[in-house]
Scaffold this active site. Structure first.
Site, PDB file in Angstrom:
ATOM      1  N   SER A   1       0.828  -1.207   0.000  1.00 23.58           N
ATOM      2  CA  SER A   1       0.000   0.000   0.000  1.00 23.58           C
ATOM      3  C   SER A   1       0.858   1.250   0.000  1.00 23.58           C
ATOM      4  O   SER A   1       0.423   2.297  -0.471  1.00 23.58           O
ATOM      5  CB  SER A   1      -0.869   0.050   1.254  1.00 23.58           C
ATOM      6  OG  SER A   1      -1.817  -0.962   1.233  1.00 23.58           O
TER       7      SER A   1
ATOM      8  N   HIS B   1      -2.475  -3.706  -6.597  1.00 24.54           N
ATOM      9  CA  HIS B   1      -2.974  -3.259  -5.300  1.00 24.54           C
ATOM     10  C   HIS B   1      -4.463  -3.572  -5.176  1.00 24.54           C
ATOM     11  O   HIS B   1      -5.312  -2.873  -5.737  1.00 24.54           O
ATOM     12  CB  HIS B   1      -2.708  -1.754  -5.142  1.00 24.54           C
ATOM     13  CG  HIS B   1      -2.977  -1.247  -3.769  1.00 24.54           C
ATOM     14  ND1 HIS B   1      -3.624  -0.063  -3.516  1.00 24.54           N
ATOM     15  CD2 HIS B   1      -2.675  -1.771  -2.561  1.00 24.54           C
ATOM     16  CE1 HIS B   1      -3.714   0.103  -2.211  1.00 24.54           C
ATOM     17  NE2 HIS B   1      -3.138  -0.908  -1.608  1.00 24.54           N
TER      18      HIS B   1
ATOM     19  N   GLU C   1      -5.632  -1.553  -8.384  1.00 22.47           N
ATOM     20  CA  GLU C   1      -4.766  -0.546  -9.000  1.00 22.47           C
ATOM     21  C   GLU C   1      -3.555  -1.284  -9.568  1.00 22.47           C
ATOM     22  O   GLU C   1      -2.855  -1.983  -8.831  1.00 22.47           O
ATOM     23  CB  GLU C   1      -4.332   0.491  -7.962  1.00 22.47           C
ATOM     24  CG  GLU C   1      -5.491   1.357  -7.490  1.00 22.47           C
ATOM     25  CD  GLU C   1      -5.120   2.302  -6.345  1.00 22.47           C
ATOM     26  OE1 GLU C   1      -5.693   3.382  -6.272  1.00 22.47           O
ATOM     27  OE2 GLU C   1      -4.250   1.940  -5.508  1.00 22.47           O
TER      28      GLU C   1
ATOM     29  N   ASN D   1      -5.378   5.773  -2.017  1.00 21.95           N
ATOM     30  CA  ASN D   1      -4.807   6.223  -0.743  1.00 21.95           C
ATOM     31  C   ASN D   1      -4.212   7.620  -0.829  1.00 21.95           C
ATOM     32  O   ASN D   1      -4.177   8.349   0.166  1.00 21.95           O
ATOM     33  CB  ASN D   1      -3.750   5.227  -0.251  1.00 21.95           C
ATOM     34  CG  ASN D   1      -4.403   3.969   0.280  1.00 21.95           C
ATOM     35  OD1 ASN D   1      -5.579   3.979   0.629  1.00 21.95           O
ATOM     36  ND2 ASN D   1      -3.665   2.878   0.321  1.00 21.95           N
TER      37      ASN D   1
HETATM   38  N1  LIG Z   1      -4.872  -4.682   5.166  1.00 27.26           N
HETATM   39  C1  LIG Z   1      -5.278  -3.910   4.176  1.00 27.26           C
HETATM   40  O1  LIG Z   1      -6.354  -3.300   4.208  1.00 27.26           O
HETATM   41  C2  LIG Z   1      -4.417  -3.793   2.925  1.00 27.26           C
HETATM   42  C3  LIG Z   1      -5.000  -3.274   1.749  1.00 27.26           C
HETATM   43  C4  LIG Z   1      -4.219  -3.232   0.577  1.00 27.26           C
HETATM   44  C5  LIG Z   1      -2.900  -3.653   0.615  1.00 27.26           C
HETATM   45  N2  LIG Z   1      -2.362  -4.129   1.786  1.00 27.26           N
HETATM   46  C6  LIG Z   1      -0.957  -4.605   1.747  1.00 27.26           C
HETATM   47  O2  LIG Z   1      -0.980  -6.042   1.673  1.00 27.26           O
HETATM   48  C7  LIG Z   1       0.158  -6.579   2.346  1.00 27.26           C
HETATM   49  C8  LIG Z   1      -0.304  -7.584   3.394  1.00 27.26           C
HETATM   50  O3  LIG Z   1      -1.182  -6.957   4.286  1.00 27.26           O
HETATM   51  P1  LIG Z   1      -2.167  -7.796   5.213  1.00 27.26           P
HETATM   52  O4  LIG Z   1      -3.109  -6.798   5.810  1.00 27.26           O
HETATM   53  O5  LIG Z   1      -2.688  -8.973   4.484  1.00 27.26           O
HETATM   54  O6  LIG Z   1      -1.146  -8.303   6.339  1.00 27.26           O
HETATM   55  P2  LIG Z   1      -1.328  -9.534   7.372  1.00 27.26           P
HETATM   56  O7  LIG Z   1      -0.479  -9.200   8.529  1.00 27.26           O
HETATM   57  O8  LIG Z   1      -2.762  -9.862   7.565  1.00 27.26           O
HETATM   58  O9  LIG Z   1      -0.665 -10.764   6.567  1.00 27.26           O
HETATM   59  C9  LIG Z   1       0.688 -10.847   6.240  1.00 27.26           C
HETATM   60  C10 LIG Z   1       1.053 -12.321   6.183  1.00 27.26           C
HETATM   61  O10 LIG Z   1       2.355 -12.439   5.622  1.00 27.26           O
HETATM   62  C11 LIG Z   1       3.029 -13.477   6.307  1.00 27.26           C
HETATM   63  N3  LIG Z   1       4.471 -13.293   6.103  1.00 27.26           N
HETATM   64  C12 LIG Z   1       5.259 -12.341   6.637  1.00 27.26           C
HETATM   65  N4  LIG Z   1       6.528 -12.491   6.162  1.00 27.26           N
HETATM   66  C13 LIG Z   1       6.499 -13.556   5.308  1.00 27.26           C
HETATM   67  C14 LIG Z   1       7.469 -14.203   4.502  1.00 27.26           C
HETATM   68  N5  LIG Z   1       8.739 -13.771   4.465  1.00 27.26           N
HETATM   69  N6  LIG Z   1       7.086 -15.257   3.740  1.00 27.26           N
HETATM   70  C15 LIG Z   1       5.813 -15.701   3.745  1.00 27.26           C
HETATM   71  N7  LIG Z   1       4.841 -15.122   4.497  1.00 27.26           N
HETATM   72  C16 LIG Z   1       5.186 -14.063   5.262  1.00 27.26           C
HETATM   73  C17 LIG Z   1       2.569 -13.356   7.748  1.00 27.26           C
HETATM   74  O11 LIG Z   1       2.762 -14.577   8.452  1.00 27.26           O
HETATM   75  C18 LIG Z   1       1.096 -13.002   7.571  1.00 27.26           C
HETATM   76  O12 LIG Z   1       0.268 -14.154   7.556  1.00 27.26           O
HETATM   77  C19 LIG Z   1       0.930  -5.377   2.907  1.00 27.26           C
HETATM   78  O13 LIG Z   1       1.936  -5.032   1.998  1.00 27.26           O
HETATM   79  C20 LIG Z   1      -0.131  -4.272   2.967  1.00 27.26           C
HETATM   80  O14 LIG Z   1       0.425  -2.990   2.835  1.00 27.26           O
HETATM   81  C21 LIG Z   1      -3.095  -4.227   2.936  1.00 27.26           C
END
Ligand SMILES: NC(=O)c1ccc[n+]([C@@H]2O[C@H](COP(=O)([O-])OP(=O)(O)OC[C@H]3O[C@@H](n4cnc5c(N)ncnc54)[C@H](O)[C@@H]3O)[C@@H](O)[C@H]2O)c1
Length: 317
Positions: A152, A173, A185, A223
């Site tokens: 993000s 995204h 996106e 965003n």
């Molecule tokens: N949460 C939101 O609303 C949102 C929206 C759009 C984009 N994002 C982006 O998506 C990405 C993930 O966000 P999320 O909210 O799903 O996070 P989250 O914390 O729910 O999930 C992340 C997962 O990645 C795993 N992980 C961490 N390091 C790892 C590795 N080296 N290898 C394999 N797995 C690994 C963790 O165990 C966890 O299960 C981020 O980059 C975030 O910026 C989030």
């Protein structure tokens, strides 16, 4: 070389050039990170006929992700067949079974990435951790494989630079919750090839989303508009110009927004919002729209992070 042979060689090389210029039709997808976003992305890709491997750090996390996907699929099925309750039992069960058949899990990204067309990374929002992952996978993924990040707030260009495939690297995204939100996106860096960009646009459509494109700029489209808007609301409140309740009511009733800015901040998480604005402020310290907010910082320091901790701008206990 005989004339016929030369003609054959010319035709063969022309065919190879056309194939090279052709967009990649993504069939096999590896999603890294089985959290909120990764599980959702894996779900929509599997539901639309792609074979998907979902990767995370432990079997325990993956079990939780799979359970979440199963629950979500049941909800999606109910909605999908809402006007045909008579078929929901059979067609719905078939849809869920087919989707789950397309989905496998693994704790070893290196071992599964050799047969993938597209890697979508959705791990923790940390530049170094993401760079390390992409650098490693770059060595094991086939030549044609496209890498994409769901980040993000980080720069896609910097992530692409940790690999040797900057032309086959872009941003995808998705929005939360992925099965419900129609937008993706698609981010093109100056190094992303047109073929890669078009393949990512096609993939987004193939998973049932409506893609829009944006350059690799802070916050992309949504965003970039939403975060400064929420921070402006906090500043309005900090100055004592209006109460947070009135600001929320005003934006809902006056602008037709489904949530007010303070409700939205609490939903997103105040720590996440602070993390984003701090990152942008570091990039453009003179941009007043990216200025940190003392009130937001104070709430984060007090661990009042929003809905997830039971208190943010509002109390939820
Ligand atoms: N949460 C939101 O609303 C949102 C929206 C759009 C984009 N994002 C982006 O998506 C990405 C993930 O966000 P999320 O909210 O799903 O996070 P989250 O914390 O729910 O999930 C992340 C997962 O990645 C795993 N992980 C961490 N390091 C790892 C590795 N080296 N290898 C394999 N797995 C690994 C963790 O165990 C966890 O299960 C981020 O980059 C975030 O910026 C989030």
């Amino acid at each position: 070389m005989a004339f016929a042979t030369r003609r054959f060689v010319r035709a063969a090389s022309a065919a190879a050039a056309t194939a090279a210029a052709k967009k990649l039709v993504v069939k096999h997808v590896t999603v890294i990170g089985g959290g909120l976003m990764g599980a959702g992305i894996a779900q929509v890709a599997a539901a639309t006929g792609h074979t998907v491997v979902l990767v995370d750090q432990s079997e325990e996390i993956l079990k939780k992700s799979t359970k979440g996907i199963e629950e979500s699929l049941k909800r999606v099925t109910k909605k999908k067949f809402a006007d045909k309750p008579e078929v929901v039992l059979f067609a719905g069960a078939e849809f869920i079974e087919k989707t789950l058949k397309n989905l496998t899990t693994s704790t070893d990204a290196v071992a599964v990435v050799h047969s993938t067309d597209l890697v979508i990374e959705a791990i923790v929002e940390n530049q170094e951790v993401k760079n390390e992952l992409f650098k490693t996978l770059d060595k094991f993924a086939p030549e044609h494989t496209i890498f994409a990040s769901n980040t993000s707030s980080l720069q896609i260009t910097q992530l692409a630079n940790s690999t040797t495939r900057q032309d086959r690297f872009g941003g995808l995204h998705f929005f939360n919750p992925v099965p419900m939100m129609k937008l993706v996106e698609v981010i093109k860096t100056p190094m992303t090839s047109q073929k890669t960009f078009e393949s990512l646009m096609d993939f987004s459509k193939a998973v049932g989303k409506s893609p829009v494109s944006c350059k690799d700029t802070p916050g992309f489209i949504v965003n970039r508009l939403l975060v400064p808007y929420m921070l402006e609301a906090v500043r309005l409140f900090e100055r004592g110009d209006a109460s947070k309740e009135d600001i929320d009511v005003a934006m809902k009733l006056g602008a037709g927004y489904p949530m007010g800015p303070f409700e939205l901040l609490d939903y997103v998480g105040l720590d996440t919002s602070k993390y984003i604005i701090d990152g942008w402020h570091a990039l453009e310290p003179n941009n007043p729209l990216f200025a940190p907010s003392p009130l937001l910082n104070k709430l984060v320091e007090e661990k009042k992070l929003g809905k997830k901790t039971g208190e943010g701008f509002y109390k939820y206990k």
